[in-house]
Scaffold this motif. Sequence first.
Motif, PDB file in Angstrom:
ATOM      1  N   TYR A   1     -18.123  14.608 -13.131  1.00 21.49           N
ATOM      2  CA  TYR A   1     -18.411  16.039 -13.036  1.00 21.49           C
ATOM      3  C   TYR A   1     -17.302  16.851 -13.692  1.00 21.49           C
ATOM      4  O   TYR A   1     -17.562  17.858 -14.340  1.00 21.49           O
ATOM      5  N   TRP A   2     -16.059  16.456 -13.546  1.00 22.32           N
ATOM      6  CA  TRP A   2     -14.952  17.173 -14.175  1.00 22.32           C
ATOM      7  C   TRP A   2     -15.101  17.137 -15.693  1.00 22.32           C
ATOM      8  O   TRP A   2     -14.911  18.153 -16.359  1.00 22.32           O
ATOM      9  N   TYR A   3     -15.458  15.995 -16.219  1.00 20.06           N
ATOM     10  CA  TYR A   3     -15.547  15.846 -17.675  1.00 20.06           C
ATOM     11  C   TYR A   3     -16.710  16.639 -18.268  1.00 20.06           C
ATOM     12  O   TYR A   3     -16.550  17.318 -19.286  1.00 20.06           O
ATOM     13  N   PHE A   4     -17.878  16.571 -17.641  1.00 16.97           N
ATOM     14  CA  PHE A   4     -19.059  17.186 -18.227  1.00 16.97           C
ATOM     15  C   PHE A   4     -19.344  18.599 -17.728  1.00 16.97           C
ATOM     16  O   PHE A   4     -19.963  19.379 -18.448  1.00 16.97           O
ATOM     17  N   CYS A   5     -18.942  18.939 -16.521  1.00 10.03           N
ATOM     18  CA  CYS A   5     -19.344  20.227 -15.929  1.00 10.03           C
ATOM     19  C   CYS A   5     -18.159  21.078 -15.500  1.00 10.03           C
ATOM     20  O   CYS A   5     -18.297  21.936 -14.620  1.00 10.03           O
ATOM     21  N   SER A   6     -16.995  20.857 -16.098  1.00  8.87           N
ATOM     22  CA  SER A   6     -15.823  21.615 -15.657  1.00  8.87           C
ATOM     23  C   SER A   6     -15.932  23.121 -15.897  1.00  8.87           C
ATOM     24  O   SER A   6     -15.358  23.880 -15.123  1.00  8.87           O
ATOM     25  N   PRO A   7     -16.652  23.626 -16.904  1.00 13.94           N
ATOM     26  CA  PRO A   7     -16.756  25.085 -17.036  1.00 13.94           C
ATOM     27  C   PRO A   7     -17.375  25.755 -15.806  1.00 13.94           C
ATOM     28  O   PRO A   7     -17.035  26.882 -15.475  1.00 13.94           O
ATOM     29  N   LEU A   8     -18.225  25.040 -15.100  1.00 14.09           N
ATOM     30  CA  LEU A   8     -18.860  25.616 -13.914  1.00 14.09           C
ATOM     31  C   LEU A   8     -18.160  25.205 -12.621  1.00 14.09           C
ATOM     32  O   LEU A   8     -18.587  25.599 -11.537  1.00 14.09           O
ATOM     33  N   GLY A   9     -17.120  24.392 -12.703  1.00 15.43           N
ATOM     34  CA  GLY A   9     -16.375  23.993 -11.509  1.00 15.43           C
ATOM     35  C   GLY A   9     -17.144  23.058 -10.591  1.00 15.43           C
ATOM     36  O   GLY A   9     -16.856  23.002  -9.389  1.00 15.43           O
ATOM     37  N   VAL A  10     -18.106  22.325 -11.132  1.00 13.92           N
ATOM     38  CA  VAL A  10     -18.951  21.453 -10.307  1.00 13.92           C
ATOM     39  C   VAL A  10     -18.119  20.383  -9.605  1.00 13.92           C
ATOM     40  O   VAL A  10     -18.411  20.025  -8.459  1.00 13.92           O
ATOM     41  N   HIS A  11     -17.074  19.897 -10.255  1.00 15.61           N
ATOM     42  CA  HIS A  11     -16.235  18.877  -9.623  1.00 15.61           C
ATOM     43  C   HIS A  11     -15.582  19.420  -8.356  1.00 15.61           C
ATOM     44  O   HIS A  11     -15.391  18.693  -7.391  1.00 15.61           O
ATOM     45  N   ARG A  12     -15.252  20.693  -8.333  1.00 11.57           N
ATOM     46  CA  ARG A  12     -14.653  21.282  -7.124  1.00 11.57           C
ATOM     47  C   ARG A  12     -15.702  21.423  -6.024  1.00 11.57           C
ATOM     48  O   ARG A  12     -15.401  21.218  -4.858  1.00 11.57           O
ATOM     49  N   PHE A  13     -16.916  21.785  -6.363  1.00  6.66           N
ATOM     50  CA  PHE A  13     -17.983  21.830  -5.361  1.00  6.66           C
ATOM     51  C   PHE A  13     -18.218  20.432  -4.779  1.00  6.66           C
ATOM     52  O   PHE A  13     -18.411  20.278  -3.582  1.00  6.66           O
ATOM     53  N   TYR A  14     -18.193  19.421  -5.634  1.00  4.84           N
ATOM     54  CA  TYR A  14     -18.405  18.040  -5.208  1.00  4.84           C
ATOM     55  C   TYR A  14     -17.307  17.584  -4.248  1.00  4.84           C
ATOM     56  O   TYR A  14     -17.554  16.847  -3.303  1.00  4.84           O
ATOM     57  N   CYS A  15     -16.079  18.038  -4.493  1.00  2.00           N
ATOM     58  CA  CYS A  15     -14.937  17.662  -3.647  1.00  2.00           C
ATOM     59  C   CYS A  15     -14.780  18.567  -2.437  1.00  2.00           C
ATOM     60  O   CYS A  15     -13.799  18.446  -1.700  1.00  2.00           O
ATOM     61  N   GLY A  16     -15.704  19.498  -2.233  1.00  5.48           N
ATOM     62  CA  GLY A  16     -15.686  20.331  -1.044  1.00  5.48           C
ATOM     63  C   GLY A  16     -14.896  21.616  -1.161  1.00  5.48           C
ATOM     64  O   GLY A  16     -14.805  22.369  -0.200  1.00  5.48           O
ATOM     65  N   ALA A  17     -14.313  21.903  -2.317  1.00  8.46           N
ATOM     66  CA  ALA A  17     -13.536  23.129  -2.507  1.00  8.46           C
ATOM     67  C   ALA A  17     -14.447  24.196  -3.115  1.00  8.46           C
ATOM     68  O   ALA A  17     -14.308  24.567  -4.285  1.00  8.46           O
ATOM     69  N   LYS A  18     -15.385  24.696  -2.321  1.00 11.59           N
ATOM     70  CA  LYS A  18     -16.395  25.619  -2.847  1.00 11.59           C
ATOM     71  C   LYS A  18     -15.791  26.932  -3.319  1.00 11.59           C
ATOM     72  O   LYS A  18     -16.153  27.444  -4.377  1.00 11.59           O
ATOM     73  N   GLU A  19     -14.885  27.489  -2.529  1.00 14.26           N
ATOM     74  CA  GLU A  19     -14.328  28.798  -2.874  1.00 14.26           C
ATOM     75  C   GLU A  19     -13.606  28.753  -4.227  1.00 14.26           C
ATOM     76  O   GLU A  19     -13.838  29.594  -5.089  1.00 14.26           O
TER      77      GLU A  19
END
Length: 174
Positions: A95-113
Amino acid sequence: MSFGKKGVVPGQSGAMSPTVRVAGPRPAAPIRPAAPDPHAAQREAFLAAERARRASSGEEQEQMNIPYPRRQAPSGGYGLFGDPAKRTLMLAYVYWYFCSPLGVHRFYCGAKETGYYQMALFLGGLAIMLIWPPLGLLSLGAWFVWIIVDLFLIPGLMRRFKAEHRPDYGEVFA
């Protein structure tokens, strides 16, 4: 050549063969009765009182059969990414590699804010780029530095998220 017992001459019975010690477990010592537990009666009385208290307070029997309470989202599920126990670090990096502009990796890791902040910084930087390019480049540069730092922060984010959603066994053994 004989394929029988060692040390036995053909035609001789095994009873006359010399005694051979075989390595292996020793026979168990006789079991002695355990010393009486001085707290057994007190423990049994406590357990009986606790069962009676639970039965009289109206606690559901179903709740007592659950080994531990699962923490779930109010809707009864875990959202878009599923059960936190099944989330992997490898997928967080994908997710970090492909979707980092949208911060998807942070949503996946629970850091929604902070995922929302990261997405806003990227999209805001693109929008500001159209109005005043130097400020847009500055915000996109800040976003890029944040993305590179996230490369090293993802394991800690995932570890913290899984620790927050780990089943609480304290209620079972209390």
